[in-house]
Design an enzyme around this catalytic site. Structure first.
Site, short mmCIF file in Angstrom:
data_model
loop_
_atom_site.label_atom_id
_atom_site.label_comp_id
_atom_site.label_asym_id
_atom_site.label_seq_id
_atom_site.Cartn_x
_atom_site.Cartn_y
_atom_site.Cartn_z
N HIS A 74 0.91 18.17 -26.53
CA HIS A 74 0.78 16.74 -26.30
C HIS A 74 -0.46 16.13 -26.93
CE1 HIS A 74 4.17 17.23 -23.68
NE2 HIS A 74 4.15 15.96 -23.31
N HIS A 130 9.10 10.45 -28.05
CA HIS A 130 8.14 11.37 -27.44
C HIS A 130 8.53 12.84 -27.65
CE1 HIS A 130 5.08 12.70 -24.62
NE2 HIS A 130 6.00 13.35 -23.92
N LYS A 188 7.15 23.55 -13.00
CA LYS A 188 6.26 22.40 -12.83
C LYS A 188 5.77 22.32 -11.39
CE LYS A 188 5.29 17.64 -13.92
NZ LYS A 188 5.67 16.39 -14.56
N GLU A 221 10.56 19.15 -23.62
CA GLU A 221 9.69 19.46 -22.47
C GLU A 221 10.11 20.79 -21.82
OE1 GLU A 221 7.08 17.64 -22.06
OE2 GLU A 221 7.57 15.61 -22.77
N ARG A 266 0.81 -1.23 0.00
CA ARG A 266 0.00 0.00 0.00
C ARG A 266 0.84 1.28 0.00
NH1 ARG A 266 -2.58 -3.30 3.41
NH2 ARG A 266 -4.41 -4.29 2.50
N LYS A 300 3.07 11.64 -10.92
CA LYS A 300 2.29 10.71 -11.76
C LYS A 300 3.17 9.51 -12.07
CE LYS A 300 -0.52 13.76 -14.66
NZ LYS A 300 -0.80 13.99 -16.10
N ARG A 312 -3.30 21.93 -14.18
CA ARG A 312 -2.18 21.06 -14.55
C ARG A 312 -2.24 20.63 -16.02
NH1 ARG A 312 0.64 16.16 -10.98
NH2 ARG A 312 2.11 15.54 -12.60
N HIS A 323 0.67 13.06 -28.81
CA HIS A 323 0.25 11.69 -28.51
C HIS A 323 -0.38 11.02 -29.73
CE1 HIS A 323 0.05 12.67 -23.94
NE2 HIS A 323 1.20 12.09 -24.26
N ASN A 340 0.05 19.74 -20.83
CA ASN A 340 -0.17 18.94 -22.03
C ASN A 340 0.01 19.75 -23.31
OD1 ASN A 340 -0.71 16.52 -20.73
ND2 ASN A 340 -2.82 17.13 -20.34
N GLU A 399 -4.56 17.12 -11.24
CA GLU A 399 -4.99 17.50 -12.59
C GLU A 399 -6.50 17.63 -12.73
OE1 GLU A 399 -2.60 15.84 -15.71
OE2 GLU A 399 -4.01 16.46 -17.24
N1 NAD Z 1 5.24 10.79 -14.86
C1 NAD Z 1 5.26 11.85 -15.61
O1 NAD Z 1 4.80 12.93 -15.23
C2 NAD Z 1 5.89 11.76 -16.96
C3 NAD Z 1 6.14 12.93 -17.69
C4 NAD Z 1 6.78 12.80 -18.92
C5 NAD Z 1 7.14 11.55 -19.39
N2 NAD Z 1 6.88 10.44 -18.64
C6 NAD Z 1 7.28 9.10 -19.09
O2 NAD Z 1 8.71 9.06 -19.16
C7 NAD Z 1 9.10 8.09 -20.11
C8 NAD Z 1 10.16 8.69 -20.99
O3 NAD Z 1 11.26 9.04 -20.19
P1 NAD Z 1 12.74 9.05 -20.79
O4 NAD Z 1 12.75 9.85 -22.02
O5 NAD Z 1 13.66 9.40 -19.70
O6 NAD Z 1 12.89 7.54 -21.29
P2 NAD Z 1 13.70 6.31 -20.69
O7 NAD Z 1 13.57 6.17 -19.25
O8 NAD Z 1 13.29 5.16 -21.53
O9 NAD Z 1 15.21 6.72 -21.03
C9 NAD Z 1 15.63 6.88 -22.37
C10 NAD Z 1 16.90 6.05 -22.63
O10 NAD Z 1 18.00 6.69 -22.01
C11 NAD Z 1 18.69 5.77 -21.18
N3 NAD Z 1 19.30 6.54 -20.10
C12 NAD Z 1 18.67 7.21 -19.11
N4 NAD Z 1 19.55 7.89 -18.38
C13 NAD Z 1 20.77 7.66 -18.91
C14 NAD Z 1 22.09 8.11 -18.62
N5 NAD Z 1 22.33 9.00 -17.63
N6 NAD Z 1 23.11 7.65 -19.37
C15 NAD Z 1 22.87 6.79 -20.41
N7 NAD Z 1 21.65 6.36 -20.76
C16 NAD Z 1 20.62 6.79 -20.02
C17 NAD Z 1 17.67 4.76 -20.78
O11 NAD Z 1 18.26 3.53 -20.42
C18 NAD Z 1 16.83 4.65 -22.04
O12 NAD Z 1 17.44 3.76 -22.94
C19 NAD Z 1 7.85 7.68 -20.86
O13 NAD Z 1 7.43 6.43 -20.39
C20 NAD Z 1 6.84 8.75 -20.49
O14 NAD Z 1 5.51 8.28 -20.50
C21 NAD Z 1 6.27 10.53 -17.44
ZN ZN Z 2 5.77 14.88 -22.49
#
Ligand code: NAD
Ligand code: ZN
Length: 361
Positions: free
Chosen positions: A247, A263, A226, A185, A121, A143, A240, A251, A244, A236
């Site tokens: 987005h 993305h 943020k 972003e 939990r 999130k 918030r 999306h 988007n 949201e």
């Molecule tokens: N929760 C939220 O509010 C929110 C907001 C935006 C995006 N997201 C989510 O985030 C995800 C995308 O995040 P991302 O772009 O970081 O993708 P990711 O976590 O897949 O990382 C991208 C790539 O970079 C590599 N990597 C990360 N840090 C590294 C480093 N320091 N050195 C070498 N390689 C590294 C990872 O292994 C991966 O291959 C999506 O799933 C998206 O939905 C969530």
């Molecule tokens: Zn985004």
């Protein structure tokens, strides 16, 4: 620049610490009593940084029950990986007073955060974002969740991490493409915030080449912005949704490209489409500003190989539905001006088709 901290002022506030060369053991101990923990990471980031993080935690008095490493990439953000991770924690013997350290990009933060938010939990979570996208965006705001075969982010919860610590030195190993994705972003938030933050988007070129001062400034401004939005509307219900920006179309482009479009690239093109719709709505002209920033960040201004009809379908604007029952489709965040976002703006099917047509190659 020295290490700096931004507090996210929600009901249980949490600090976001940003800087190069973070003394992780000390920073963590300022917020949490050392206890039993697990490190959650992926198999790209883990080999680079997990041993160092574990050492720093152990020197600060933590006991590390184990490290969970999932394969890198979006496919790991799944119910299967989620269940598997919960079971690994249980077999490691992590207790309710334990802590998860999510070390990685947004995928690791979303999956590891969902695990932390639901294991027994909910146990304590520390976000250690290693990608620029995670530092400027996903590690803050709470999130978390996973994707389903039916769509992205369809299962999840809102959580509050206890601490977010972003060591800018981690960016050194991040592929250039991922820096550009994170900058998308940052550009989004600078356009929404306006003022000094928008002016500082001039640092994007330097940030792209890994300049630590430029990165720190942009990460701090993104986090501050943020945090201010999340403080007003954590769950949201309204405001918030401005985050988007770009987005709605973004999306749809991702879905139409079967998620083979990064993305950041989808959001960049989506923001140009939103700028085009803003021009229709408000008679302004912000498209050039968008295109310049996006180009400087190393992101393309047009996306290749996207079927416009599929993108419209993903937005609930397919011909059949709108003709049969008058479904209006999704609404948009538009910009009346830099720093002046407006939510819930309608647009006609024709306007949306034209706006998407202009950003698809
Ligand atoms: N929760 C939220 O509010 C929110 C907001 C935006 C995006 N997201 C989510 O985030 C995800 C995308 O995040 P991302 O772009 O970081 O993708 P990711 O976590 O897949 O990382 C991208 C790539 O970079 C590599 N990597 C990360 N840090 C590294 C480093 N320091 N050195 C070498 N390689 C590294 C990872 O292994 C991966 O291959 C999506 O799933 C998206 O939905 C969530
Ligand atoms: Zn985004």
């Amino acid at each position: 620049m020295p290490v700096e901290t931004v507090d996210v002022p929600v009901a249980r506030p949490y600090p976001v610490v940003v800087g190069p060369g973070l003394d992780l053991g000390r920073i963590v101990s300022e917020t949490l009593e050392p206890n039993l923990c697990a490190i959650f990471t992926d198999s790209t980031v883990g080999p680079l940084y997990a041993t160092r993080v574990q050492g720093a935690l152990e020197r600060a008095g933590w006991r590390v029950a184990g490290t969970i490493e999932v394969p890198p990439g979006e496919p790991s953000k799944s119910m299967e990986a989620y269940t598997d991770s919960l079971r690994r924690l249980a077999s490691m013997g992590l207790t309710r007073d334990g802590t998860i350290f999510a070390l990685g990009g947004g995928m690791v933060g979303d999956l590891g955060g969902f695990v932390a938010g639901t294991y027994m939990r909910g146990i304590d979570l520390v976000m250690l974002p290693t990608s620029l996208l995670a530092m400027v965006d996903s590690a803050v705001g709470g999130k978390v969740g996973v994707d389903l075969p039916e769509g992205k982010n369809l299962a999840g919860v809102f959580i509050r991490p206890r601490l977010v610590a972003a060591d800018l030195d981690w960016v050194a190993t991040l592929p250039e493409r991922e820096i550009s994705n994170g900058l998308a972003e940052t550009i989004k938030m600078g356009l929404l915030a306006g003022g000094e933050f928008f002016e500082d988007l001039a640092l994007i070129g330097a940030a792209r080449t890994g300049d630590i001062d430029a990165l720190q400034k942009l990460v701090l401004e993104s986090v501050r912005f943020k945090a201010s939005v999340v403080a007003e509307d954590e769950l949201e219900g309204g405001l918030r949704a401005i985050l988007n920006y770009g987005h709605t179309v973004g999306h749809a482009l991702e879905a139409a490209a079967d998620y083979n479009l990064p993305h950041g690239q989808a959001v960049a093109a989506g923001m140009i489409a939103a700028a085009n719709l803003s021009r229709e709505r408000f008679g302004n002209d912000l498209t050039g500003v968008h295109e310049d920033l996006i180009g400087t960040a190393g992101l393309p201004r047009r996306v290749p190989d996207v079927d416009i009809e599929r993108a419209l379908l993903a937005m609930g604007r397919d011909k059949k539905r709108s003709a049969a029952d008058g479904v209006a489709g999704q609404r948009f965040v538009l910009l009346e001006d830099i720093g002046r976002p407006v939510r819930n703006m309608p647009a006609s099917d024709e306007q949306v088709r034209e706006a998407i047509g202009a950003i698809v190659e």
